[in-house]
Design a protein around this motif. Structure first.
Motif, PDB file in Angstrom:
ATOM      1  N   LEU A  16     -58.872  12.577 -97.061  1.00 33.79           N
ATOM      2  CA  LEU A  16     -57.600  12.812 -96.384  1.00 33.79           C
ATOM      3  C   LEU A  16     -57.228  14.293 -96.365  1.00 33.79           C
ATOM      4  O   LEU A  16     -56.627  14.781 -95.405  1.00 33.79           O
ATOM      5  CB  LEU A  16     -56.491  11.982 -97.034  1.00 33.79           C
ATOM      6  CG  LEU A  16     -56.592  10.487 -96.744  1.00 33.79           C
ATOM      7  CD1 LEU A  16     -55.575   9.708 -97.552  1.00 33.79           C
ATOM      8  CD2 LEU A  16     -56.417  10.207 -95.254  1.00 33.79           C
ATOM      9  N   ASP A  17     -57.601  15.010 -97.429  1.00 35.30           N
ATOM     10  CA  ASP A  17     -57.417  16.461 -97.398  1.00 35.30           C
ATOM     11  C   ASP A  17     -58.104  17.044 -96.175  1.00 35.30           C
ATOM     12  O   ASP A  17     -57.546  17.861 -95.442  1.00 35.30           O
ATOM     13  CB  ASP A  17     -58.047  17.104 -98.646  1.00 35.30           C
ATOM     14  CG  ASP A  17     -57.057  17.183 -99.798  1.00 35.30           C
ATOM     15  OD1 ASP A  17     -55.839  17.123 -99.525  1.00 35.30           O
ATOM     16  OD2 ASP A  17     -57.499  17.303-100.948  1.00 35.30           O
ATOM     17  N   ASN A  53     -56.258  15.976 -92.991  1.00 31.13           N
ATOM     18  CA  ASN A  53     -54.888  16.437 -92.746  1.00 31.13           C
ATOM     19  C   ASN A  53     -54.648  17.924 -92.967  1.00 31.13           C
ATOM     20  O   ASN A  53     -53.637  18.455 -92.523  1.00 31.13           O
ATOM     21  CB  ASN A  53     -53.906  15.652 -93.626  1.00 31.13           C
ATOM     22  CG  ASN A  53     -53.816  14.207 -93.192  1.00 31.13           C
ATOM     23  OD1 ASN A  53     -53.809  13.914 -92.004  1.00 31.13           O
ATOM     24  ND2 ASN A  53     -53.787  13.295 -94.149  1.00 31.13           N
ATOM     25  N   LYS A  54     -55.537  18.588 -93.685  1.00 30.50           N
ATOM     26  CA  LYS A  54     -55.189  19.959 -94.062  1.00 30.50           C
ATOM     27  C   LYS A  54     -56.006  21.041 -93.374  1.00 30.50           C
ATOM     28  O   LYS A  54     -55.943  22.198 -93.769  1.00 30.50           O
ATOM     29  CB  LYS A  54     -55.264  20.097 -95.573  1.00 30.50           C
ATOM     30  CG  LYS A  54     -54.148  19.279 -96.226  1.00 30.50           C
ATOM     31  CD  LYS A  54     -54.046  19.517 -97.683  1.00 30.50           C
ATOM     32  CE  LYS A  54     -52.899  18.676 -98.234  1.00 30.50           C
ATOM     33  NZ  LYS A  54     -52.981  18.541 -99.676  1.00 30.50           N
ATOM     34  N   THR A  76     -49.210  17.824 -73.526  1.00 31.62           N
ATOM     35  CA  THR A  76     -49.549  19.157 -73.008  1.00 31.62           C
ATOM     36  C   THR A  76     -50.552  19.833 -73.932  1.00 31.62           C
ATOM     37  O   THR A  76     -51.482  20.496 -73.467  1.00 31.62           O
ATOM     38  CB  THR A  76     -48.307  20.040 -72.848  1.00 31.62           C
ATOM     39  OG1 THR A  76     -47.618  20.116 -74.096  1.00 31.62           O
ATOM     40  CG2 THR A  76     -47.369  19.487 -71.796  1.00 31.62           C
ATOM     41  N   SER A 124     -41.404  19.963 -80.327  1.00 34.99           N
ATOM     42  CA  SER A 124     -41.960  18.834 -79.605  1.00 34.99           C
ATOM     43  C   SER A 124     -42.357  19.276 -78.199  1.00 34.99           C
ATOM     44  O   SER A 124     -41.532  19.721 -77.422  1.00 34.99           O
ATOM     45  CB  SER A 124     -40.902  17.731 -79.579  1.00 34.99           C
ATOM     46  OG  SER A 124     -41.204  16.812 -78.590  1.00 34.99           O
ATOM     47  N   ARG A 125     -43.649  19.154 -77.929  1.00 37.17           N
ATOM     48  CA  ARG A 125     -44.157  19.672 -76.642  1.00 37.17           C
ATOM     49  C   ARG A 125     -44.315  18.560 -75.622  1.00 37.17           C
ATOM     50  O   ARG A 125     -44.468  17.406 -75.964  1.00 37.17           O
ATOM     51  CB  ARG A 125     -45.486  20.378 -76.881  1.00 37.17           C
ATOM     52  CG  ARG A 125     -45.296  21.628 -77.720  1.00 37.17           C
ATOM     53  CD  ARG A 125     -46.610  22.209 -78.171  1.00 37.17           C
ATOM     54  NE  ARG A 125     -47.478  22.540 -77.051  1.00 37.17           N
ATOM     55  CZ  ARG A 125     -48.691  23.054 -77.216  1.00 37.17           C
ATOM     56  NH1 ARG A 125     -49.158  23.278 -78.421  1.00 37.17           N
ATOM     57  NH2 ARG A 125     -49.434  23.317 -76.167  1.00 37.17           N
ATOM     58  N   ILE A 146     -51.543   6.747-100.837  1.00 33.10           N
ATOM     59  CA  ILE A 146     -52.738   6.065-101.342  1.00 33.10           C
ATOM     60  C   ILE A 146     -52.718   5.984-102.864  1.00 33.10           C
ATOM     61  O   ILE A 146     -53.692   5.567-103.480  1.00 33.10           O
ATOM     62  CB  ILE A 146     -54.030   6.763-100.863  1.00 33.10           C
ATOM     63  CG1 ILE A 146     -54.018   8.242-101.256  1.00 33.10           C
ATOM     64  CG2 ILE A 146     -54.200   6.603 -99.353  1.00 33.10           C
ATOM     65  CD1 ILE A 146     -55.377   8.911-101.146  1.00 33.10           C
ATOM     66  N   CYS A 151     -52.804   8.373-105.161  1.00 39.78           N
ATOM     67  CA  CYS A 151     -53.792   9.226-105.818  1.00 39.78           C
ATOM     68  C   CYS A 151     -53.197   9.971-107.011  1.00 39.78           C
ATOM     69  O   CYS A 151     -53.916  10.420-107.885  1.00 39.78           O
ATOM     70  CB  CYS A 151     -54.410  10.207-104.825  1.00 39.78           C
ATOM     71  SG  CYS A 151     -53.259  11.460-104.223  1.00 39.78           S
ATOM     72  N   ARG A 181     -51.697  12.879-107.137  1.00 38.22           N
ATOM     73  CA  ARG A 181     -51.763  14.338-107.161  1.00 38.22           C
ATOM     74  C   ARG A 181     -50.384  14.980-107.262  1.00 38.22           C
ATOM     75  O   ARG A 181     -50.229  16.068-107.799  1.00 38.22           O
ATOM     76  CB  ARG A 181     -52.469  14.838-105.909  1.00 38.22           C
ATOM     77  CG  ARG A 181     -53.962  14.801-106.037  1.00 38.22           C
ATOM     78  CD  ARG A 181     -54.538  15.966-105.273  1.00 38.22           C
ATOM     79  NE  ARG A 181     -55.656  15.502-104.481  1.00 38.22           N
ATOM     80  CZ  ARG A 181     -56.038  16.055-103.347  1.00 38.22           C
ATOM     81  NH1 ARG A 181     -55.352  17.065-102.845  1.00 38.22           N
ATOM     82  NH2 ARG A 181     -57.069  15.610-102.698  1.00 38.22           N
ATOM     83  N   ALA A 185     -45.504  18.128-101.490  1.00 39.14           N
ATOM     84  CA  ALA A 185     -45.897  17.932-100.095  1.00 39.14           C
ATOM     85  C   ALA A 185     -47.155  18.738 -99.779  1.00 39.14           C
ATOM     86  O   ALA A 185     -48.030  18.297 -99.041  1.00 39.14           O
ATOM     87  CB  ALA A 185     -44.759  18.338 -99.165  1.00 39.14           C
ATOM     88  N   GLU A 186     -47.224  19.923-100.380  1.00 42.20           N
ATOM     89  CA  GLU A 186     -48.398  20.764-100.168  1.00 42.20           C
ATOM     90  C   GLU A 186     -49.649  20.083-100.718  1.00 42.20           C
ATOM     91  O   GLU A 186     -50.726  20.187-100.158  1.00 42.20           O
ATOM     92  CB  GLU A 186     -48.188  22.066-100.945  1.00 42.20           C
ATOM     93  CG  GLU A 186     -48.500  23.310-100.169  1.00 42.20           C
ATOM     94  CD  GLU A 186     -47.949  24.511-100.924  1.00 42.20           C
ATOM     95  OE1 GLU A 186     -48.629  24.960-101.871  1.00 42.20           O
ATOM     96  OE2 GLU A 186     -46.828  24.970-100.595  1.00 42.20           O
ATOM     97  N   GLU A 187     -49.454  19.399-101.837  1.00 37.59           N
ATOM     98  CA  GLU A 187     -50.580  18.800-102.537  1.00 37.59           C
ATOM     99  C   GLU A 187     -51.001  17.469-101.914  1.00 37.59           C
ATOM    100  O   GLU A 187     -52.181  17.110-101.918  1.00 37.59           O
ATOM    101  CB  GLU A 187     -50.173  18.577-104.002  1.00 37.59           C
ATOM    102  CG  GLU A 187     -51.319  18.381-104.966  1.00 37.59           C
ATOM    103  CD  GLU A 187     -52.301  19.549-104.985  1.00 37.59           C
ATOM    104  OE1 GLU A 187     -53.487  19.282-105.175  1.00 37.59           O
ATOM    105  OE2 GLU A 187     -51.872  20.723-104.795  1.00 37.59           O
ATOM    106  N   CYS A 188     -50.030  16.716-101.395  1.00 39.57           N
ATOM    107  CA  CYS A 188     -50.288  15.357-100.922  1.00 39.57           C
ATOM    108  C   CYS A 188     -51.359  15.335 -99.836  1.00 39.57           C
ATOM    109  O   CYS A 188     -51.214  15.990 -98.808  1.00 39.57           O
ATOM    110  CB  CYS A 188     -48.997  14.740-100.387  1.00 39.57           C
ATOM    111  SG  CYS A 188     -49.239  13.085 -99.724  1.00 39.57           S
ATOM    112  N   PRO A 189     -52.482  14.604-100.045  1.00 38.06           N
ATOM    113  CA  PRO A 189     -53.545  14.624 -99.041  1.00 38.06           C
ATOM    114  C   PRO A 189     -53.261  13.751 -97.821  1.00 38.06           C
ATOM    115  O   PRO A 189     -53.726  14.042 -96.731  1.00 38.06           O
ATOM    116  CB  PRO A 189     -54.757  14.087 -99.810  1.00 38.06           C
ATOM    117  CG  PRO A 189     -54.178  13.214-100.873  1.00 38.06           C
ATOM    118  CD  PRO A 189     -52.829  13.789-101.220  1.00 38.06           C
ATOM    119  N   SER A 190     -52.477  12.711 -98.017  1.00 39.39           N
ATOM    120  CA  SER A 190     -52.364  11.708 -96.952  1.00 39.39           C
ATOM    121  C   SER A 190     -51.238  12.006 -95.985  1.00 39.39           C
ATOM    122  O   SER A 190     -51.140  11.394 -94.930  1.00 39.39           O
ATOM    123  CB  SER A 190     -52.111  10.336 -97.578  1.00 39.39           C
ATOM    124  OG  SER A 190     -50.830  10.334 -98.171  1.00 39.39           O
ATOM    125  N   GLY A 191     -50.365  12.925 -96.352  1.00 36.31           N
ATOM    126  CA  GLY A 191     -49.215  13.185 -95.502  1.00 36.31           C
ATOM    127  C   GLY A 191     -48.064  12.240 -95.789  1.00 36.31           C
ATOM    128  O   GLY A 191     -47.069  12.229 -95.066  1.00 36.31           O
TER     129      GLY A 191
END
Lengths: 869, 305
Positions: A675-676, A679-680, A763, B11-12, B57, B59, B61, B91-97
């Motif tokens: 997932l990293d 998503n990253k 877009t 938002s585009r 998930i 995890c 972290r 939030a920075e660490e979270c892999p899944s979002g």
């Protein structure tokens, strides 16, 4: 008074006052003002203001800049001009421009109202799509008569044998005319009994064969002979495959075959213009010039048989007339008898004859090497002269022409249809090719509401109303047709490959999205197939496959420790890409050399410019343009993977390459790591320069390599970032990749983003898929965009049209829209019966959803759906 | 000098926030608390942690970086909002979002770079940029700067505001704004306070000024089931609208959006539903006609279906 008004108009940009104008024409101010008002119904000031702003508005509409217009019409400031505009029209100049355009579009669309589907066509549609009763009549005759012909003429070479069987099938088949039909002829009918179907030797099959009008004697002979006729086919030289080639092919990294059949658009208009008698004369002429050969003999044999094709139907129609069967309409039969007694032997005279001749010409093509992607080309152009003449001479009405088009569409109906036809486009000198028939054909597609494989060409100058209408049809039919090709990049791409401007401007599509110059080329569509994602496996495993470690098709690019920088790694990836393409092109060349011998195409040669003229077969470089399309698969996944490596290995240094390799080999033991990666790091499809540029560069590099390969093999290779539906196989044979894709998971379709990884809006997606060097990819860069059906709502369509134009300007090559929401798809997956006519874009074609594998169904469900915001 | 703002979303490809294809920039922070708001993540000026349990998930972290706010029990993760300072490290660490921040600090130039990416779409469709929120006029310096930069590049500018701000804030931004969407939620002061936390005196006063100094204003009325979507409500709206100046061009009725609940969950905030469905098209049409016929003001009333 007229002089006074003229004066005002010519001096409109200057400061005008009633006093000054009155004095100039010798009136008192009071008298002048009264007369002026009486004459114009406005005061002088009102009149001047109105005139000034109206003239200015016309200039604005014509495209003049607002600041310039303001200056030229004597406004001191732009805002003064805008105020005046607002007072007169209730909006600002920009908005005004848009409103006028909208109302024009609206007018255009309403003016063009659609005809309803006639009762006849509704019944024929029911039969073609659901009942399929009539289809079986022709289903097996091809099989039987081809086999018998081959057995009888085993001594002939492949070329003449092909000519012989086409001719014999033509002479022997039993004509069938269904009730209500306006056009005669069947090709393969129901796909179940079509090209690939081999009947079992049992009572049921025999009954079916009898039903097809085949005699007992022929049935016996067929079952006795059919296992041995293949041996009569002269084999070509054996290909020696290298180890690398075998391995690369086995793991679907590089496949070079030579698609030498059923992917053409022939010059059918030649049949319409000359008839087979005229074509026969051409064959005789060139045989006399170049000397007799097998091609001429085969072509002659086909022409002679083809002239009888219509006559058989004419006779059959007359027989039906005599029978007085109430199921048939006498007028229809009389018309059919009349047209079939003329075509395809003689040139077509009327619209009906042209359509009929076209059907026959297409049937013969499919008899040569089956239907599949043998396509039709610019039907709106080919048929237009006949339509126009009929209309002018009062032979048909527009509504009757519409019905004929519907019948034509019904003739081509198949569950899996990749018999493309193409609408619109323009000439090299900028004349639009959109005509009445283009509109009628869109209408027919909408009204018949089935998958008629159809595309629309557009460029900057295309009438927005037409493009809007085409998009509306996508929204109404919801089966992904038509799809869209941008001439502004396709034509330069083709010219880059040495195709003459007038021919490049005449390009059309085969099957899915393959580019072809109709009647002039052998495009060898989907000939070379690559999965460029494999290049990364080869780098990480020093030339070996990660999926199948025993295989070593790649280049030994060295130990991972050597890749100190991202650039070094990327260079190694390019080395492997080169290898994959070398293998592919090499295999293509070998296959091609065999197909010259094993796959002669006398009928295709007859209708492809260059072949008869030179006496060379279509598959022996006889066509004016002979090129090979090399598919580039896996580009989005490779770009995403490289972006992940750049971030995690070289920038953040979270992992070493060796560690990354272990993770991939173990197929992401930790979900959080996967997932990293997902998503990253930036993902393709979101208009992110840092990853889109990688994707674009990969394709650009592949184009370079293909140019090198052209010199090596003396063949013309057209790059085609397109996967057909082999993204499934490519994925199944690929190890886990750094973009977070699991081992065996399907890769992205063509250059569409990996499914579910685009989330920045429509877009952004359009920008991403337009980032490729599309003026180098003559084989089209293909993408499918999933949009919410609501986006096709009336009030959004203009904007969607604008989006398409804007993306075209940015370099979009080909786009296809899918318009089903996830809910419907999930329901259809659960209840296939109820949604039996639901179709979606799978690849370059639409397919009924319930006929797809569960894996592909999920793939489509997982693609991001772009809604209107 | 560049000006910063907290942006919750850019938002585009928006088709409904002004003419043409548009990019909508959502600014964080609002002076109203409308109970139906479908952008609750824009209420406060500071960024908060959003948590989407579906994506988690388990995890763990987040625990590594912030054991104070995160609990993981039997694979079930809980966010303790009470002790959260919004530092954003989880939030920075979270892999899944599953954990993310509700806003991002951006300069006007950075936002402009995003806006620029769709220039060719604006040019073809007559689109541009729309500032929204939150209340974009709570950050007038940023809004003015961003719209000024857009103007300089020939990009059409619009903003959506509730106008519950000092008039000076509006004045700072208006010179760079081609089109203003002004929200009008309820005509009655008491009910306005009940549903949005504030009375509407200032809003109406600003709205009257706005429609006299700016020549392209659209009033947007969000139709909230049972709150302001009766035929009588339309009468009351009409009376207010009649006091507006000539700059008011259109009145847009917005159908109720029942899909905001997820965002409240992610914020751990209570959610009030005003109905499970939007008004029907027929109902919306009836309201348009009712309002239009009750108004003396020449503005056009419409609704998108």
């Amino acid at each position: 008074m007229v002089e006074i008004l003229t004066y005002i108009h010519t001096h409109i940009a200057e400061k005008l006052s009633a006093a000054e104008v009155a004095a100039r024409f010798g009136y008192s101010k009071w008298y002048f003002s009264a007369r002026f008002h009486a004459y114009t119904g406005k005061t002088f000031v009102e009149y001047v203001r109105h005139t000034r702003i109206s003239l200015a508005a016309m200039e604005v509409l014509a495209g003049k800049k607002i600041t310039d217009t303001a200056m030229d019409y004597g406004y001191d400031t732009v805002s003064g001009f805008q105020k005046a505009f607002l007072a007169e029209f209730g909006c600002l100049p920009k908005e005004y421009k848009k409103r006028v355009r909208e109302s024009r579009l609206y007018y255009e669309r309403r003016k063009h109202s659609m005809y309803p589907l006639s009762d006849r066509c509704s019944a024929l549609r029911e039969e073609a799509v659901f009942e399929k009763k009539n289809m079986r009549y022709f289903a097996l005759q091809w099989q039987v008569y081809k086999t018998l012909a081959m057995a009888r003429h085993g001594e002939l070479n492949n070329m003449e044998l092909t000519g012989e069987w086409i001719a014999e099938v033509t002479e022997k088949f039993h004509p069938f005319i269904g009730p209500g039909e306006m056009l005669a002829g069947f090709n393969f009918g129901d796909a179940r009994y079509g090209e690939g179907y081999v009947p079992e030797d049992d009572a049921e099959s025999r009954a079916l064969l009898r039903d097809n009008g085949i005699s007992e004697e022929d049935i016996e002979a067929y079952f006795a002979l059919r296992s041995s006729v293949d041996e009569l086919w002269k084999k070509g030289p054996q290909v020696e495959r290298t180890r690398e080639e075998r391995e690369a092919q086995e793991e679907w990294a590089a496949i070079g075959r030579c698609i030498d059949s059923n992917h053409t658009v022939l010059g059918y208009e030649k049949v319409l213009k000359l008839g087979f008698e005229g074509l026969l004369a051409e064959v005789e002429k060139y045989a006399a010039i170049n000397g007799e050969n097998s091609l001429y003999r085969a072509a002659r044999r086909i022409c002679k048989a083809a002239v009888t094709m219509g006559e058989k139907y004419a006779a059959h129609a007359k027989a039906l007339l005599e029978k007085n069967d109430p199921a048939y309409d006498r007028a229809d039969l009389e018309k059919m008898a009349a047209s079939c007694s003329r075509v395809p032997r003689y040139p077509a005279e009327t619209f009906l004859e042209a359509c009929q001749s076209l059907v026959f010409a297409h049937i013969l093509n499919t008899w040569e090497d089956t239907i599949n992607a043998n396509s039709l080309g610019h039907l709106d152009q080919i048929l237009y002269p006949y339509y126009k003449k009929d209309l002018e001479e009062g032979r048909i009405t527009k509504e009757e022409a519409f019905e004929t088009v519907c019948c034509l569409w019904l003739k081509f109906y198949r569950d899996y249809d990749v018999q493309q036809s193409c609408l619109g486009g323009r000439t090299p000198d900028g004349k639009s090719l959109v005509n009445d028939l283009s509109w009628l054909m869109l209408d027919a597609t909408e009204q018949l509401d089935f998958v008629r494989c159809l595309s629309v060409r557009f460029d900057e100058t295309t009438d927005p109303a037409f493009l809007r209408r085409a998009l509306e049809v996508v929204g109404h039919v919801q089966k992904g047709v038509p799809f869209f090709f941008n001439d502004d990049v396709m034509v330069p791409a083709l010219m880059e490959k040495g195709i003459a401007p007038e021919d490049a401007w005449n390009y059309t599509q085969i099957g899915c999205v393959e580019t072809v110059i109709p009647g002039k080329s052998n495009p060898h569509a989907v000939t070379g197939e690559t999965n460029l994602l494999k290049a990364l496996e080869y780098v990480l495993c020093d030339g070996h496959s990660m999926m199948y470690p025993d295989f070593c098709p790649g280049v030994k690019t060295g130990e991972l420790e050597n890749f100190k920088t991202y650039e070094a790694l990327y260079a190694a990836v390019k080395t492997q890409i080169r290898r994959i393409l070398e293998i592919t092109c090499g295999m293509v060349k070998k296959s091609r050399d065999i197909s010259v011998f094993t796959a002669p195409k006398p009928y295709k040669s007859l209708l492809t410019e260059g072949c008869i003229e030179s006496g060379r077969d279509f598959n022996d470089a006889g066509a004016i343009y002979d090129y090979y399309q090399i598919m580039l698969g896996g580009v989005p996944n490779l770009a995403d993977s490289l972006a992940v490596i750049r971030k995690f290995v070289y920038e953040d240094k979270t992992y070493t390459l060796s560690r990354l390799k272990e993770i991939l080999e173990a197929d992401f033991p930790e979900e959080s790591v996967r997932l990293d990666f997902v998503n990253k790091a930036p993902k393709f499809g979101n208009d992110l320069e840092e990853v889109d540029s990688i994707a674009a560069d990969i394709v650009d590099f592949a184009c370079d390599v293909l140019e090198e390969q052209e010199k090596v093999h003396g063949l013309s290779f057209h790059a085609q970032p397109f996967t057909f539906l082999w993204m499934v196989d490519h994925g199944n044979h690929s190890a886990a990749s750094p973009d977070g894709r699991r081992k065996g998971e399907i890769i992205a379709y063509s250059v569409s983003p990996m499914q579910g990884r685009d989330f920045n809006g429509l877009t952004a997606l359009l920008n991403s898929i337009s980032c490729f060097p599309t003026k180098r990819t003559a084989g089209t860069t293909s993408a499918i965009v999933e949009v919410d059906p609501k986006l096709y709502a009336d009030h959004n369509l203009d904007m969607l049209t604008d989006m398409l134009f804007a993306a075209g300007k940015k370099g979009l090559s080909n786009v296809q829209f899918n318009t089903v929401d996830v809910d419907t798809l999930l329901k259809a997956k659960a209840d296939p019966q109820r949604y039996s006519n639901l179709a979606v874009r799978v690849s370059g074609f639409s397919q009924k959803f319930n006929l797809l594998s569960p894996e592909l169904q999920d793939h489509i469900i997982n693609r991001t759906k772009h809604a209107c915001l | 000098m560049s000006v910063n703002a907290r942006i919750t979303n850019i938002s585009r490809g928006s088709l409904h926030d002004g003419p043409g294809v548009r990019t909508v920039v959502y600014l964080k922070g609002c002076s109203l608390r409308c109970r139906w708001c479908h952008n609750p993540e824009t209420f406060f000026r500071t960024a908060e942690v959003l948590y989407a349990p579906m994506k988690c998930i388990g995890c763990g972290r987040c625990l590594n970086v912030c054991p104070k706010c995160h609990v993981l029990q039997d694979g079930e993760h809980t966010l303790l909002r009470g002790s959260c300072t919004g530092c954003g490290r989880c939030a920075e660490e979270c892999p899944s979002g599953a954990l993310s921040m509700s806003a991002k600090e951006m300069t006007a130039e950075e936002v402009l770079r995003e806006i620029r990416k769709d220039r060719h779409f604006y040019a073809r469709s007559g689109g541009g940029v729309t500032l929204s929120g939150g209340e974009c006029l709570l950050q007038p310096e940023f809004s003015a700067e961003l719209l000024r930069l857009c103007r300089e590049e020939g990009i059409h500018t619009a903003m959506e505001t509730a106008l519950f701000v000092p008039w000076e804030n509006a004045q700072a931004v208006l010179p760079y704004t081609d089109l203003v969407f002004a929200d009008l939620k309820l005509p009655d002061a008491v009910r306005h306070r009940e549903y949005t936390g504030q009375e509407n005196g200032l809003i109406l006063e600003n709205l009257r000024k706005l429609t006299r100094v700016h020549d392209c204003v659209t009033i947007r009325i969000p139709l909230i089931c049972g709150v302001n979507d009766s035929l009588e409500d339309m009468q009351a709206f009409a009376a207010v609208i009649d006091t507006m100046g000539e700059g008011l061009r259109e009145v847009e009725l917005l159908k109720y959006n029942p899909l905001a609940e997820g965002k409240y969950q992610m914020l751990g905030a209570p959610y009030t539903s005003f109905g499970r469905e939007a008004q029907s098209n027929e109902r919306a049409d009836a309201l348009v006609i009712a309002l239009q016929s009750a108004m003396n003001h020449p503005a056009r009333v419409f609704v998108r279906k």
